[in-house]
Design a protein around this motif. Structure first.
Motif, PDB file in Angstrom:
ATOM      1  N   PRO A 135       0.762  -1.160  -0.086  1.00 27.26           N
ATOM      2  CA  PRO A 135       0.028  -0.200  -0.030  1.00 27.26           C
ATOM      3  C   PRO A 135       0.892   1.222  -0.186  1.00 27.26           C
ATOM      4  O   PRO A 135       0.466   2.256  -0.596  1.00 27.26           O
ATOM      5  N   ALA A 136       1.978   1.236   0.555  1.00 29.00           N
ATOM      6  CA  ALA A 136       2.666   2.516   0.900  1.00 29.00           C
ATOM      7  C   ALA A 136       3.684   2.914  -0.744  1.00 29.00           C
ATOM      8  O   ALA A 136       3.568   3.794  -1.408  1.00 29.00           O
ATOM      9  N   ILE A 137       3.705   1.602  -1.272  1.00 30.82           N
ATOM     10  CA  ILE A 137       4.409   1.556  -2.744  1.00 30.82           C
ATOM     11  C   ILE A 137       3.492   2.212  -3.746  1.00 30.82           C
ATOM     12  O   ILE A 137       3.581   3.202  -4.479  1.00 30.82           O
ATOM     13  N   ARG A 138       2.082   1.966  -3.636  1.00 26.28           N
ATOM     14  CA  ARG A 138       0.990   2.442  -4.494  1.00 26.28           C
ATOM     15  C   ARG A 138       0.677   4.087  -4.186  1.00 26.28           C
ATOM     16  O   ARG A 138       0.681   4.909  -5.026  1.00 26.28           O
ATOM     17  N   LEU A 139       0.983   4.546  -2.713  1.00 25.57           N
ATOM     18  CA  LEU A 139       0.773   5.596  -2.379  1.00 25.57           C
ATOM     19  C   LEU A 139       1.989   6.850  -2.882  1.00 25.57           C
ATOM     20  O   LEU A 139       1.559   7.787  -3.511  1.00 25.57           O
ATOM     21  N   PHE A 140       3.064   6.136  -2.940  1.00 26.30           N
ATOM     22  CA  PHE A 140       4.245   6.837  -3.389  1.00 26.30           C
ATOM     23  C   PHE A 140       4.054   6.981  -4.779  1.00 26.30           C
ATOM     24  O   PHE A 140       4.314   8.126  -5.313  1.00 26.30           O
ATOM     25  N   GLU A 141       3.556   6.083  -5.753  1.00 22.37           N
ATOM     26  CA  GLU A 141       3.240   6.131  -7.114  1.00 22.37           C
ATOM     27  C   GLU A 141       2.106   7.128  -7.192  1.00 22.37           C
ATOM     28  O   GLU A 141       2.294   7.943  -8.190  1.00 22.37           O
ATOM     29  N   LYS A 142       1.270   7.233  -6.533  1.00 21.17           N
ATOM     30  CA  LYS A 142       0.212   8.240  -6.626  1.00 21.17           C
ATOM     31  C   LYS A 142       0.696   9.672  -6.448  1.00 21.17           C
ATOM     32  O   LYS A 142       0.322  10.438  -7.255  1.00 21.17           O
ATOM     33  N   PHE A 143       1.747   9.755  -5.968  1.00 20.43           N
ATOM     34  CA  PHE A 143       2.502  11.111  -5.695  1.00 20.43           C
ATOM     35  C   PHE A 143       3.642  11.125  -6.696  1.00 20.43           C
ATOM     36  O   PHE A 143       4.522  12.304  -6.420  1.00 20.43           O
ATOM     37  N   HIS A 144       3.718  10.205  -7.618  1.00 21.34           N
ATOM     38  CA  HIS A 144       4.677  10.640  -8.781  1.00 21.34           C
ATOM     39  C   HIS A 144       6.080  10.047  -8.430  1.00 21.34           C
ATOM     40  O   HIS A 144       6.952  10.601  -9.087  1.00 21.34           O
ATOM     41  N   PHE A 145       6.293   9.419  -7.352  1.00 22.87           N
ATOM     42  CA  PHE A 145       7.858   9.087  -6.918  1.00 22.87           C
ATOM     43  C   PHE A 145       7.971   8.066  -7.895  1.00 22.87           C
ATOM     44  O   PHE A 145       7.227   7.261  -8.279  1.00 22.87           O
ATOM     45  N   ARG A 146       9.344   7.872  -8.176  1.00 22.99           N
ATOM     46  CA  ARG A 146       9.909   7.017  -9.248  1.00 22.99           C
ATOM     47  C   ARG A 146      10.752   5.869  -8.467  1.00 22.99           C
ATOM     48  O   ARG A 146      11.492   6.399  -7.473  1.00 22.99           O
ATOM     49  N   HIS A 147      10.562   4.807  -8.653  1.00 26.70           N
ATOM     50  CA  HIS A 147      11.434   3.688  -8.042  1.00 26.70           C
ATOM     51  C   HIS A 147      12.887   3.879  -8.569  1.00 26.70           C
ATOM     52  O   HIS A 147      13.158   3.949  -9.771  1.00 26.70           O
ATOM     53  N   ASN A 148      13.796   3.755  -7.889  1.00 23.08           N
ATOM     54  CA  ASN A 148      15.293   4.313  -8.014  1.00 23.08           C
ATOM     55  C   ASN A 148      15.977   2.962  -8.025  1.00 23.08           C
ATOM     56  O   ASN A 148      16.798   2.706  -9.313  1.00 23.08           O
ATOM     57  N   ARG A 149      15.881   2.105  -6.981  1.00 27.85           N
ATOM     58  CA  ARG A 149      16.595   1.031  -6.998  1.00 27.85           C
ATOM     59  C   ARG A 149      16.177   0.136  -5.939  1.00 27.85           C
ATOM     60  O   ARG A 149      15.506   0.613  -5.147  1.00 27.85           O
ATOM     61  N   THR A 150      16.774  -1.126  -5.953  1.00 30.93           N
ATOM     62  CA  THR A 150      16.382  -2.045  -4.756  1.00 30.93           C
ATOM     63  C   THR A 150      17.646  -2.660  -4.276  1.00 30.93           C
ATOM     64  O   THR A 150      18.517  -2.964  -4.935  1.00 30.93           O
ATOM     65  N   ARG A 151      17.690  -2.757  -2.911  1.00 28.84           N
ATOM     66  CA  ARG A 151      18.883  -3.138  -2.068  1.00 28.84           C
ATOM     67  C   ARG A 151      18.506  -4.287  -1.085  1.00 28.84           C
ATOM     68  O   ARG A 151      17.431  -4.278  -0.502  1.00 28.84           O
ATOM     69  N   LEU A 152      19.063  -5.387  -1.087  1.00 29.14           N
ATOM     70  CA  LEU A 152      18.696  -6.238  -0.137  1.00 29.14           C
ATOM     71  C   LEU A 152      19.528  -6.054   1.208  1.00 29.14           C
ATOM     72  O   LEU A 152      20.513  -5.662   1.270  1.00 29.14           O
ATOM     73  N   VAL A 153      18.361  -5.889   2.275  1.00 30.84           N
ATOM     74  CA  VAL A 153      18.900  -5.616   3.492  1.00 30.84           C
ATOM     75  C   VAL A 153      18.518  -6.806   4.548  1.00 30.84           C
ATOM     76  O   VAL A 153      17.334  -7.071   4.378  1.00 30.84           O
ATOM     77  N   GLY A 154      19.558  -7.606   4.861  1.00 30.15           N
ATOM     78  CA  GLY A 154      19.069  -8.996   5.470  1.00 30.15           C
ATOM     79  C   GLY A 154      18.543  -9.848   4.569  1.00 30.15           C
ATOM     80  O   GLY A 154      19.003 -10.096   3.279  1.00 30.15           O
ATOM     81  N   SER A 155      17.356 -10.134   4.774  1.00 22.82           N
ATOM     82  CA  SER A 155      16.400 -11.067   4.144  1.00 22.82           C
ATOM     83  C   SER A 155      15.470 -10.176   3.402  1.00 22.82           C
ATOM     84  O   SER A 155      14.470 -10.734   2.717  1.00 22.82           O
ATOM     85  N   ARG A 156      15.467  -8.858   3.307  1.00 19.11           N
ATOM     86  CA  ARG A 156      14.112  -8.002   2.915  1.00 19.11           C
ATOM     87  C   ARG A 156      14.799  -7.226   1.862  1.00 19.11           C
ATOM     88  O   ARG A 156      15.894  -6.585   1.714  1.00 19.11           O
ATOM     89  N   GLU A 157      13.961  -7.003   0.888  1.00 17.90           N
ATOM     90  CA  GLU A 157      14.391  -5.866  -0.255  1.00 17.90           C
ATOM     91  C   GLU A 157      13.884  -4.710   0.251  1.00 17.90           C
ATOM     92  O   GLU A 157      12.431  -4.458   0.461  1.00 17.90           O
ATOM     93  N   ARG A 158      14.843  -3.579   0.235  1.00 14.11           N
ATOM     94  CA  ARG A 158      14.226  -2.137   0.335  1.00 14.11           C
ATOM     95  C   ARG A 158      14.202  -1.612  -0.922  1.00 14.11           C
ATOM     96  O   ARG A 158      15.129  -1.542  -1.489  1.00 14.11           O
ATOM     97  N   HIS A 159      13.157  -0.950  -1.155  1.00 11.43           N
ATOM     98  CA  HIS A 159      12.804  -0.302  -2.434  1.00 11.43           C
ATOM     99  C   HIS A 159      13.013   1.417  -1.996  1.00 11.43           C
ATOM    100  O   HIS A 159      12.614   2.168  -1.105  1.00 11.43           O
ATOM    101  N   TYR A 160      13.924   2.061  -2.873  1.00 12.24           N
ATOM    102  CA  TYR A 160      14.415   3.458  -2.790  1.00 12.24           C
ATOM    103  C   TYR A 160      13.660   4.284  -3.944  1.00 12.24           C
ATOM    104  O   TYR A 160      13.701   3.951  -4.966  1.00 12.24           O
TER     105      TYR A 160
END
Length: 179
Positions: A135-160
């Motif tokens: 839901p947060a990702i959809r909200l960011f997209e609503k405000f025109h944020f662009r996905h820049n990169r993804t990084r593995l932090v531990g076992s989770r993917e963090r999206h920037y």
């Protein structure tokens, strides 16, 4: 400060967006802990800022922290903007209490943060989230944020994500604001 849009004010209970006050600290800590994925936090997400919101967000130029109160005066959401560089603000700690999600509070908070970044003449806004936060990702997209990169932090993917607000002109001529 931003208020709910006229069309949302008829469907939402009365909400009040305001600047963080010292009495909100315990509730903000609870909101921070409530958002833990599987009850834990990544090593690179130390909550030092949550323990000193005044010092990190309200005493630093170009930074700010807001909360949203419901009609009972309870803090049900929070968000902060922290200056990272002269022209870059980072949105941090966007949280909405579990029983108040999907009611426009996240949009209200994000709009306030983006408007603040515009007022600060930032050129770019950065933020990040984990893949588990659809839901947060959809909200960011609503405000025109662009996905820049993804990084593995531990076992989770963090999206920037980022928003170049100097080149975005949203509805009504407001840079970077989605309605």
């Amino acid at each position: 400060m931003a208020n709910p849009s006229p069309e949302s004010s008829t469907t939402l209970p009365p909400l009040r967006l305001r600047t963080f006050q010292a009495g909100d600290a315990d509730t903000c800590r609870v909101l921070y802990r409530e958002a833990a994925l599987d009850g834990s936090y990544p090593a690179d997400d130390e909550p030092h800022d949550i323990d000193d919101i005044n010092g990190v967000y309200l005493r630093e130029p170009g930074s700010h922290f807001w909360v949203v109160e419901n009609s009972a005066g309870e803090v049900v959401g929070m968000i902060g903007v922290q200056r990272q560089e002269k022209s870059v603000g980072e949105i941090r700690r966007l949280r909405v209490r579990t029983d108040h999600r999907r009611k426009g509070i996240g949009s209200m908070l994000l709009e306030a943060a983006v408007n603040f970044c515009n007022e600060q003449s930032y050129l770019k806004i950065a933020l990040d989230t984990y893949i588990d936060r659809e839901p947060a990702i959809r909200l960011f997209e609503k405000f025109h944020f662009r996905h820049n990169r993804t990084r593995l932090v531990g076992s989770r993917e963090r999206h920037y994500f980022y928003l170049d607000i100097y080149e975005t002109d949203g509805p009504g001529g407001t840079r970077g604001v989605a309605k």
